[in-house]
Design a protein around this motif. Structure first.
Motif, PDB file in Angstrom:
ATOM      1  N   SER A  75       0.823  -1.211   0.000  1.00 22.61           N
ATOM      2  CA  SER A  75       0.000   0.000   0.000  1.00 22.61           C
ATOM      3  C   SER A  75       0.855   1.257   0.000  1.00 22.61           C
ATOM      4  O   SER A  75       0.581   2.221  -0.718  1.00 22.61           O
ATOM      5  CB  SER A  75      -0.924  -0.005   1.221  1.00 22.61           C
ATOM      6  N   ALA A  78       2.377   1.738  -3.512  1.00 26.15           N
ATOM      7  CA  ALA A  78       1.409   2.196  -4.505  1.00 26.15           C
ATOM      8  C   ALA A  78       1.083   3.677  -4.329  1.00 26.15           C
ATOM      9  O   ALA A  78       1.023   4.431  -5.312  1.00 26.15           O
ATOM     10  CB  ALA A  78       0.133   1.358  -4.410  1.00 26.15           C
ATOM     11  N   LEU A 232       3.308  -5.678  -7.970  1.00 19.05           N
ATOM     12  CA  LEU A 232       1.908  -5.304  -8.138  1.00 19.05           C
ATOM     13  C   LEU A 232       1.624  -3.907  -7.604  1.00 19.05           C
ATOM     14  O   LEU A 232       0.777  -3.185  -8.144  1.00 19.05           O
ATOM     15  CB  LEU A 232       1.019  -6.332  -7.429  1.00 19.05           C
ATOM     16  N   SER A 235       2.520  -1.281 -10.128  1.00 27.00           N
ATOM     17  CA  SER A 235       1.555  -1.356 -11.221  1.00 27.00           C
ATOM     18  C   SER A 235       0.251  -0.660 -10.840  1.00 27.00           C
ATOM     19  O   SER A 235      -0.360   0.041 -11.667  1.00 27.00           O
ATOM     20  CB  SER A 235       1.291  -2.821 -11.578  1.00 27.00           C
ATOM     21  N   TYR A 236      -0.192  -0.822  -9.594  1.00 25.96           N
ATOM     22  CA  TYR A 236      -1.384  -0.121  -9.130  1.00 25.96           C
ATOM     23  C   TYR A 236      -1.147   1.391  -9.110  1.00 25.96           C
ATOM     24  O   TYR A 236      -2.047   2.176  -9.449  1.00 25.96           O
ATOM     25  CB  TYR A 236      -1.773  -0.606  -7.734  1.00 25.96           C
ATOM     26  N   ALA A 239      -1.610   2.672 -12.491  1.00 26.90           N
ATOM     27  CA  ALA A 239      -3.026   2.668 -12.861  1.00 26.90           C
ATOM     28  C   ALA A 239      -3.760   3.865 -12.233  1.00 26.90           C
ATOM     29  O   ALA A 239      -4.614   4.489 -12.874  1.00 26.90           O
ATOM     30  CB  ALA A 239      -3.676   1.361 -12.420  1.00 26.90           C
ATOM     31  N   TYR A 240      -3.419   4.187 -10.983  1.00 25.63           N
ATOM     32  CA  TYR A 240      -4.011   5.370 -10.344  1.00 25.63           C
ATOM     33  C   TYR A 240      -3.603   6.649 -11.072  1.00 25.63           C
ATOM     34  O   TYR A 240      -4.405   7.586 -11.195  1.00 25.63           O
ATOM     35  CB  TYR A 240      -3.581   5.442  -8.882  1.00 25.63           C
ATOM     36  N   PHE A 289      -5.529  -3.327  -1.688  1.00 23.58           N
ATOM     37  CA  PHE A 289      -5.648  -2.585  -2.942  1.00 23.58           C
ATOM     38  C   PHE A 289      -7.112  -2.230  -3.231  1.00 23.58           C
ATOM     39  O   PHE A 289      -7.405  -1.149  -3.754  1.00 23.58           O
ATOM     40  CB  PHE A 289      -5.059  -3.392  -4.089  1.00 23.58           C
ATOM     41  N   TYR A 290      -8.005  -3.140  -2.898  1.00 23.85           N
ATOM     42  CA  TYR A 290      -9.430  -2.843  -3.074  1.00 23.85           C
ATOM     43  C   TYR A 290      -9.844  -1.675  -2.190  1.00 23.85           C
ATOM     44  O   TYR A 290     -10.536  -0.750  -2.646  1.00 23.85           O
ATOM     45  CB  TYR A 290     -10.262  -4.076  -2.756  1.00 23.85           C
ATOM     46  N   THR A 293      -8.333   1.612  -3.565  1.00 26.84           N
ATOM     47  CA  THR A 293      -9.052   2.084  -4.747  1.00 26.84           C
ATOM     48  C   THR A 293     -10.403   2.677  -4.363  1.00 26.84           C
ATOM     49  O   THR A 293     -10.817   3.717  -4.898  1.00 26.84           O
ATOM     50  CB  THR A 293      -9.247   0.924  -5.738  1.00 26.84           C
TER      51      THR A 293
END
Length: 321
Positions: A75, A78, A232, A235-236, A239-240, A289-290, A293
């Protein structure tokens, strides 16, 4: 204008050349536009390159935080990658091209004017036509390249890594079969591999070419064909970045929605292919991650609404007149 057949345009160009002493007005104009376009492309590539450097740097910095769990570490990675890349891609571009002394920005402009170095070139006080033609076009180009760069890097990295793994497996098989013969009594290592060569590989040649690439016990073979961990969290973060920049500026530049569709689709299939073909099986992550987001979506929608109102509230005085 230079390719126009209108007599008035040609007459204006002739009068301009006679008044200024220039003999090639159109050629000078094309060189100027080409130079500007080249600098825009260079600036875009630099921004994307800085984003990749920031990602690698922050991934390593987070390791010094000594997080208590893997989910907490993911977290943190990201969020840091997301904030750093959004600032470098969208926020910094907006601030550096803004007229900070304009009354439209209020106290925020006054505050930024004290800390941001003054730009020598053209600045903009609002989301007007000139801003979209210059700053907006550069941002669209940046996002298009940014959308394609990380997935392409993943594909190239996975392809090269898989090729290296296959070479290790092939070298191990050849060293294993170096003393074996087939049913006809010929070396099991086969022919040399050259299309026009019918000679079989001699033992000394196999040892010389494949001896240092082969794995000599099962543990070494497992380690040589095991891929690295897929990051990962980074990568998140990317994406953000795509989500926020698209929602912030898509009201005035709807083409960003098409770029985002392309970016998310390409990223999904590229990451999926890389994970299935090269990277090791990821651990069972939690719902961090959920939850992240879910907490960021209201913020993204708020920025989209605020910048949308700002963009649509701008009225060109020439249009009114």
């Amino acid at each position: 204008m230079c390719s126009s057949d209108d007599p008035e345009v040609k007459s204006w160009i002739s009068d301009y050349e006679a008044a200024t002493g220039e003999n090639q007005f159109c050629w000078t104009y094309l060189k100027f536009k080409g130079r500007n376009s080249a600098w825009k492309i260079i600036a875009t590539v630099i921004v994307v390159a800085i984003n990749q450097v920031l990602k690698q740097f922050l991934v390593r910095v987070v390791a010094f935080e000594k997080s208590h769990s893997l989910g907490e570490k993911m977290s943190s990675t990201a969020v840091k990658v997301f904030i750093a890349q959004v600032f470098n891609t969208a926020v910094l571009l907006l601030i550096m091209n803004a007229d900070l002394q304009s009354p439209n920005l209020g106290f925020i402009g006054e505050l930024l004017f004290k800390v941001v170095p003054k730009k020598k070139g053209v600045t903009y006080s609002d989301f007007d036509q000139a801003w979209f033609a210059n700053v907006g076009a550069a941002l669209c180009m940046t996002m298009l390249i940014q959308n394609a760069t990380p997935p392409s890097i993943q594909c190239v990295k996975a392809r090269l890594g898989r090729t290296k793994q296959n070479k290790t497996i092939r070298a191990t098989e050849l060293m294993r079969d170096i003393n074996k013969v087939d049913s006809s009594g010929k070396p099991a290592t086969g022919k040399c591999g050259t299309p026009c060569c019918c000679m079989y590989r001699p033992k000394w040649w196999v040892r010389k070419c494949f001896g240092n690439k082969a794995a000599y016990h099962q543990e070494a073979l497992n380690e040589s064909v095991e891929g690295p961990e897929f990051n990962l969290a980074a990568s998140y973060g990317e994406a953000y970045l795509l989500l926020f920049v698209t929602l912030i500026y898509s009201t005035g530049m709807p083409v960003l929605l098409l770029f985002a569709t392309f970016g998310f689709t390409y990223k999904y299939f590229a990451d999926k292919w890389a994970i299935l073909n090269f990277y090791k099986k990821p651990p069972m992550y939690g719902d961090q991650f959920y939850a992240m987001t879910q907490s960021l979506m209201p913020i993204a929608i708020s920025f989209h609404s605020a910048f949308g109102v700002w963009t649509l509230a701008n009225v060109d005085k020439r249009t009114i007149e």
